[in-house]
Design an enzyme around this catalytic site. Structure first.
Site, PDB file in Angstrom:
ATOM      1  N   CYS A 109     -27.998 123.887  48.293  1.00 32.56           N
ATOM      2  CA  CYS A 109     -27.117 122.709  48.206  1.00 32.56           C
ATOM      3  C   CYS A 109     -25.632 123.063  48.148  1.00 32.56           C
ATOM      4  CB  CYS A 109     -27.505 121.862  47.007  1.00 32.56           C
ATOM      5  SG  CYS A 109     -29.228 121.428  47.062  1.00 32.56           S
ATOM      6  N   HIS A 241     -21.899 117.619  44.659  1.00 38.62           N
ATOM      7  CA  HIS A 241     -23.263 117.569  45.213  1.00 38.62           C
ATOM      8  C   HIS A 241     -24.045 116.461  44.514  1.00 38.62           C
ATOM      9  CE1 HIS A 241     -27.226 118.509  46.466  1.00 38.62           C
ATOM     10  NE2 HIS A 241     -27.598 119.066  45.329  1.00 38.62           N
ATOM     11  N   ASN A 271     -31.083 113.092  47.072  1.00 40.70           N
ATOM     12  CA  ASN A 271     -30.497 114.421  47.245  1.00 40.70           C
ATOM     13  C   ASN A 271     -30.845 114.936  48.643  1.00 40.70           C
ATOM     14  OD1 ASN A 271     -29.906 117.136  47.208  1.00 40.70           O
ATOM     15  ND2 ASN A 271     -30.817 117.534  45.208  1.00 40.70           N
TER      16      ASN A 271
HETATM   17  N1  ACO Z   1     -41.968 109.241  37.196  1.00 39.47           N
HETATM   18  C1  ACO Z   1     -42.439 109.053  35.949  1.00 39.47           C
HETATM   19  N2  ACO Z   1     -42.566 110.055  35.067  1.00 39.47           N
HETATM   20  C2  ACO Z   1     -42.200 111.284  35.468  1.00 39.47           C
HETATM   21  C3  ACO Z   1     -41.699 111.541  36.744  1.00 39.47           C
HETATM   22  C4  ACO Z   1     -41.593 110.462  37.640  1.00 39.47           C
HETATM   23  N3  ACO Z   1     -41.123 110.578  38.897  1.00 39.47           N
HETATM   24  N4  ACO Z   1     -41.425 112.852  36.858  1.00 39.47           N
HETATM   25  C5  ACO Z   1     -41.730 113.407  35.663  1.00 39.47           C
HETATM   26  N5  ACO Z   1     -42.215 112.462  34.834  1.00 39.47           N
HETATM   27  C6  ACO Z   1     -42.664 112.598  33.461  1.00 39.47           C
HETATM   28  C7  ACO Z   1     -43.055 114.005  33.105  1.00 39.47           C
HETATM   29  O1  ACO Z   1     -44.393 114.244  33.491  1.00 39.47           O
HETATM   30  C8  ACO Z   1     -42.873 114.004  31.609  1.00 39.47           C
HETATM   31  O2  ACO Z   1     -43.995 113.392  31.038  1.00 39.47           O
HETATM   32  P1  ACO Z   1     -44.566 113.925  29.610  1.00 39.47           P
HETATM   33  O3  ACO Z   1     -43.455 113.736  28.625  1.00 39.47           O
HETATM   34  O4  ACO Z   1     -45.735 113.033  29.378  1.00 39.47           O
HETATM   35  O5  ACO Z   1     -44.908 115.367  29.839  1.00 39.47           O
HETATM   36  C9  ACO Z   1     -41.684 113.071  31.404  1.00 39.47           C
HETATM   37  O6  ACO Z   1     -41.557 112.295  32.612  1.00 39.47           O
HETATM   38  C10 ACO Z   1     -40.374 113.783  31.158  1.00 39.47           C
HETATM   39  O7  ACO Z   1     -40.267 114.818  32.123  1.00 39.47           O
HETATM   40  P2  ACO Z   1     -39.028 115.754  32.161  1.00 39.47           P
HETATM   41  O8  ACO Z   1     -39.179 116.750  33.239  1.00 39.47           O
HETATM   42  O9  ACO Z   1     -38.769 116.239  30.765  1.00 39.47           O
HETATM   43  O10 ACO Z   1     -37.895 114.694  32.530  1.00 39.47           O
HETATM   44  P3  ACO Z   1     -36.342 114.897  32.519  1.00 39.47           P
HETATM   45  O11 ACO Z   1     -35.726 113.928  31.611  1.00 39.47           O
HETATM   46  O12 ACO Z   1     -35.957 116.327  32.378  1.00 39.47           O
HETATM   47  O13 ACO Z   1     -35.939 114.443  33.981  1.00 39.47           O
HETATM   48  C11 ACO Z   1     -35.422 115.329  36.132  1.00 39.47           C
HETATM   49  C12 ACO Z   1     -36.490 115.115  35.099  1.00 39.47           C
HETATM   50  C13 ACO Z   1     -34.933 113.989  36.646  1.00 39.47           C
HETATM   51  C14 ACO Z   1     -36.052 116.119  37.303  1.00 39.47           C
HETATM   52  C15 ACO Z   1     -34.245 116.107  35.514  1.00 39.47           C
HETATM   53  O14 ACO Z   1     -34.698 117.231  34.816  1.00 39.47           O
HETATM   54  C16 ACO Z   1     -33.277 116.547  36.558  1.00 39.47           C
HETATM   55  O15 ACO Z   1     -32.653 115.741  37.206  1.00 39.47           O
HETATM   56  N6  ACO Z   1     -33.110 117.854  36.741  1.00 39.47           N
HETATM   57  C17 ACO Z   1     -32.285 118.340  37.828  1.00 39.47           C
HETATM   58  C18 ACO Z   1     -33.138 118.344  39.036  1.00 39.47           C
HETATM   59  C19 ACO Z   1     -32.334 118.524  40.275  1.00 39.47           C
HETATM   60  O16 ACO Z   1     -31.258 118.018  40.388  1.00 39.47           O
HETATM   61  N7  ACO Z   1     -32.905 119.272  41.200  1.00 39.47           N
HETATM   62  C20 ACO Z   1     -32.309 119.578  42.438  1.00 39.47           C
HETATM   63  C21 ACO Z   1     -30.923 120.176  42.226  1.00 39.47           C
HETATM   64  S1  ACO Z   1     -30.536 121.523  43.180  1.00 39.47           S
HETATM   65  C22 ACO Z   1     -30.741 121.065  44.636  1.00 39.47           C
HETATM   66  O17 ACO Z   1     -30.214 120.063  44.968  1.00 39.47           O
HETATM   67  C23 ACO Z   1     -31.654 121.849  45.583  1.00 39.47           C
END
Ligand code: ACO
Length: 315
Positions: A109, A241, A271
């Site tokens: 990215c 980004h 994204n």
């Molecule tokens: N819908 C509903 N529930 C979900 C989903 C979904 N799509 N995805 C995960 N969950 C659940 C999980 O299973 C978990 O459940 P549990 O508590 O029963 O185990 C709960 O939601 C919380 O999951 P977390 O992973 O802790 O959620 P978090 O608040 O960290 O958010 C997220 C996840 C949105 C992915 C966040 O961590 C994030 O944005 N990280 C950055 C990711 C990113 O930007 N990646 C790409 C960047 S680099 C690039 O662009 C290549």
């Protein structure tokens, strides 16, 4: 020394809302919107990545008032083109009927900013350089994995670069950690290894990526400001980004800057990896937000983990 003289963007036709995804995997519009700011994304159905790259490139060339034959180098920041080889840039060169050096770079990215630094270093030899950030994450994500499939969309963003004094600062970096965010290459059928394929799907430690992004982007912004002897208030737009609106808001809050200085379109496109920055830049130009003399700081971050930061005073 370089400046950008034309930008363009191309998204696939098919739009996919959060509600449509919620009918496919166990998620909801509320979960996706509140955690990421994403409401919608566009996904390729009939289009190839070369189609998107060509669409974005032709718009950028038109705005730059150049014919394709005036391009002397093509750089495509991308995670994966339509082929492992030849490069997406070569496929694009064929479409544009251009004969010049053409190659891809993979800095995930951050790729668009890496592309700008390469263009800057080569501009004395190649007069007009076309940079097209393009990615089709829809073929790299596991559509059964709710944790990742909701985050990405497909798209391409282009710019034409030529000699000029706009670029005031550029720094690219890799704080290497391949386990944080990755997609493994295909294994093939070599009879000399027992390695099994994991499907090649994108995988990530979401919370680690989140922490890396907020910290590294904040540090890179402060480094750029210090180097140029500027404060955050001197920057008109921070073009970040588009991975997660909470990451962008986190960075913005630490810098104590108003939301209008951190434009976002992640709600519409999700994204699009290497394409997010040039797509957003093109939208800002179309909306006449970017004016001559404005100071823009563009910051990418992504798998690697890579970062790319540049400051331009728009010409
Ligand atoms: N819908 C509903 N529930 C979900 C989903 C979904 N799509 N995805 C995960 N969950 C659940 C999980 O299973 C978990 O459940 P549990 O508590 O029963 O185990 C709960 O939601 C919380 O999951 P977390 O992973 O802790 O959620 P978090 O608040 O960290 O958010 C997220 C996840 C949105 C992915 C966040 O961590 C994030 O944005 N990280 C950055 C990711 C990113 O930007 N990646 C790409 C960047 S680099 C690039 O662009 C290549």
């Amino acid at each position: 020394m370089i400046k950008i003289i034309g930008t363009g963007r191309k998204l696939p036709e098919r739009s996919v809302s959060n509600d449509e995804l919620a009918a496919m995997v166990d998620t909801s519009d509320e979960w996706i919107t509140s955690r990421t700011g994403i409401k919608n994304r566009f996904v390729c159905t009939k289009e190839s990545l070369t189609d998107l790259a060509e669409g974005a490139a032709r718009i950028a060339l038109e705005k730059a008032n150049l014919s394709p034959q005036e391009i002397e180098m093509i750089i495509c920041p991308t995670i994966a083109g339509d082929f492992s080889f030849p490069s997406l840039a070569c496929c694009l060169a064929q479409r544009l009927n251009v004969k010049c050096p053409a190659f891809d770079i993979n800095a995930a990215c951050s790729g668009f900013i890496y592309g700008l630094e390469i263009a800057e270093s080569l501009i004395s030899k190649y007069k007009n350089i076309l940079i097209v950030g393009a990615d089709m994450m829809s073929r790299l994500i596991d559509w059964n994995d709710r944790a990742s499939c909701v985050l990405f969309g497909d798209g391409a963003g282009a710019c034409v670069v030529t000699s000029g004094g706009a670029l005031k600062y550029i720094r690219n970096n890799a704080d290497a950690n391949p386990e944080m965010l990755f997609a493994k290459s295909r294994t093939g059928n070599s009879p000399f290894t027992n390695e099994e394929s994991d499907g090649g799907f994108a995988a990530m430690q979401g919370q680690d990526v989140y922490k890396f992004a907020v910290t590294a982007v904040g540090e890179e912004i402060n480094l750029a400001l210090a180097k140029l002897n500027l404060s955050a208030a001197d920057i008109d737009y921070f073009v970040l980004h588009q991975a997660n609106s909470r990451i962008i808001d986190g960075v913005r809050t630490r810098l104590k800057q108003p939301p209008e200085k951190f434009p976002m379109n992640i709600d519409k496109y999700a994204n699009t990896t290497a394409a997010t920055i040039p797509i957003l830049l093109d939208e800002m130009i179309d909306e006449e937000k970017v004016k001559t003399g404005n100071t823009l700081m563009m910051v990418g971050f992504g798998a690697g983990m890579t970062t790319g930061t540049c400051v331009m005073v728009w010409e």
